[in-house]
Scaffold this active site. Sequence first.
Site, PDB file in Angstrom:
ATOM      1  N   ILE A 184      -2.623   3.089 -14.640  1.00 27.28           N
ATOM      2  CA  ILE A 184      -1.478   2.203 -13.934  1.00 27.28           C
ATOM      3  C   ILE A 184      -2.363   0.774 -13.700  1.00 27.28           C
ATOM      4  CG2 ILE A 184      -0.563   1.459 -11.727  1.00 27.28           C
ATOM      5  CD1 ILE A 184      -0.205   4.673 -11.430  1.00 27.28           C
ATOM      6  N   TYR A 210       1.055   8.798 -17.609  1.00 26.01           N
ATOM      7  CA  TYR A 210       0.238   7.998 -17.087  1.00 26.01           C
ATOM      8  C   TYR A 210      -0.088   8.463 -15.874  1.00 26.01           C
ATOM      9  CZ  TYR A 210       4.100   6.909 -13.674  1.00 26.01           C
ATOM     10  OH  TYR A 210       5.078   7.075 -12.757  1.00 26.01           O
ATOM     11  N   CYS A 211      -1.245   8.168 -15.112  1.00 25.97           N
ATOM     12  CA  CYS A 211      -2.130   8.229 -13.913  1.00 25.97           C
ATOM     13  C   CYS A 211      -2.771   7.002 -13.322  1.00 25.97           C
ATOM     14  CB  CYS A 211      -3.057   9.241 -14.005  1.00 25.97           C
ATOM     15  SG  CYS A 211      -4.434   8.892 -15.150  1.00 25.97           S
ATOM     16  N   THR A 212      -3.365   7.154 -12.361  1.00 23.97           N
ATOM     17  CA  THR A 212      -4.081   5.950 -11.710  1.00 23.97           C
ATOM     18  C   THR A 212      -4.930   5.113 -12.672  1.00 23.97           C
ATOM     19  OG1 THR A 212      -3.983   7.255  -9.630  1.00 23.97           O
ATOM     20  CG2 THR A 212      -5.455   5.018  -9.564  1.00 23.97           C
ATOM     21  N   CYS A 224      -4.170  11.424 -17.509  1.00 22.85           N
ATOM     22  CA  CYS A 224      -3.325  11.406 -18.435  1.00 22.85           C
ATOM     23  C   CYS A 224      -4.253  11.503 -19.651  1.00 22.85           C
ATOM     24  CB  CYS A 224      -2.492   9.933 -18.231  1.00 22.85           C
ATOM     25  SG  CYS A 224      -3.427   8.543 -18.198  1.00 22.85           S
TER      26      CYS A 224
END
Length: 324
Positions: free
Chosen positions: A227, A198-200, A205
């Site tokens: 996220i 995951y990433c922002t 990702c």
Amino acid sequence: MSILHNIVSKKELKRRMFFETEPRLTLSFYKYFFIKNTQEYRDRLYKNFYKYNVLGRIYVASEGINAQISVPKKYYSILKKFLYNFDIELNNLRINKSLDNEKSFWVLCVKIKKKIVQDGIKEHFFNPNNVGIYIQSEQVNSMLNDKKTIFIDMRNSYEYAIGHFENAIEIKSITFREQLKKVIQLMAYAKNKKIVMYCTGGIRCEKATSWMLFNGFKHVYHLEGGIIGYVHDARKNGLPVLFKGKSFVFDNRMSEKISDEVISYCKQCGKSSDVYINCKYSSCHLLFIQCENCSVKFHSCCSLECMKKYNFYMLNNDLKKISY
């Protein structure tokens, strides 16, 4: 001939942003696809975004587009329709709305880049379109409770510091390029395990899942919309949000609050704090976490040395004004 870049000073643009009262939405989107003429693509985007008073940062590369923008609320539907019709590849593009709408950007910047996210990947046969499996909030929460599933945070260390999923692995680094090198080595033992990345907002990702698959990992997943997408989807469906702390953002806001937990600490005194600032001494400009007490004590500087230099600089400026 139209001027297709900003010509107003940064100071004036910031002033306008802080005094603007028009409601705005902060949005982000990306898409990996081939763009043949990046200059023409960039110029058309700039003209239309400028027309709708869009602010923000947009990268255009032969591999696609990556954007974080601030849009007047009244133009949101129009801009969304414009993007869907701008390019067939952008039809039904996923657009992430931010979790808050504080003032985020003060200038429109549309740049041509070699890549929309700097990854350092040079392998000729790497295919960024061969990606992991998207998962949404219900499955994310289920997999977080599965001890056999590994969660990997594909953000920089300073992002991880103020917020992350509990037990998520931090790939310690300050660049995505560095992370991609490390993650293959560090996770070599888990090629047959379920891995969630995951990433922002999803752009890092997504490419990371491609890289993992390219390097022989079998079961790779990633959060749809990152996220931001996870939080929106969980709240929409009445599910618990299991992300702890804040999500770091690369704009004037610095972060978006997701939960009440404060999981990071002031750089100077060690007390709980999750407020990022840049050192007020402009020649330093270090990004760091500082609590309210230390902000007063150090005049929003990262150290006594920088505070002394900043105070000396301000004193000289005041003396110059008096002399005139």
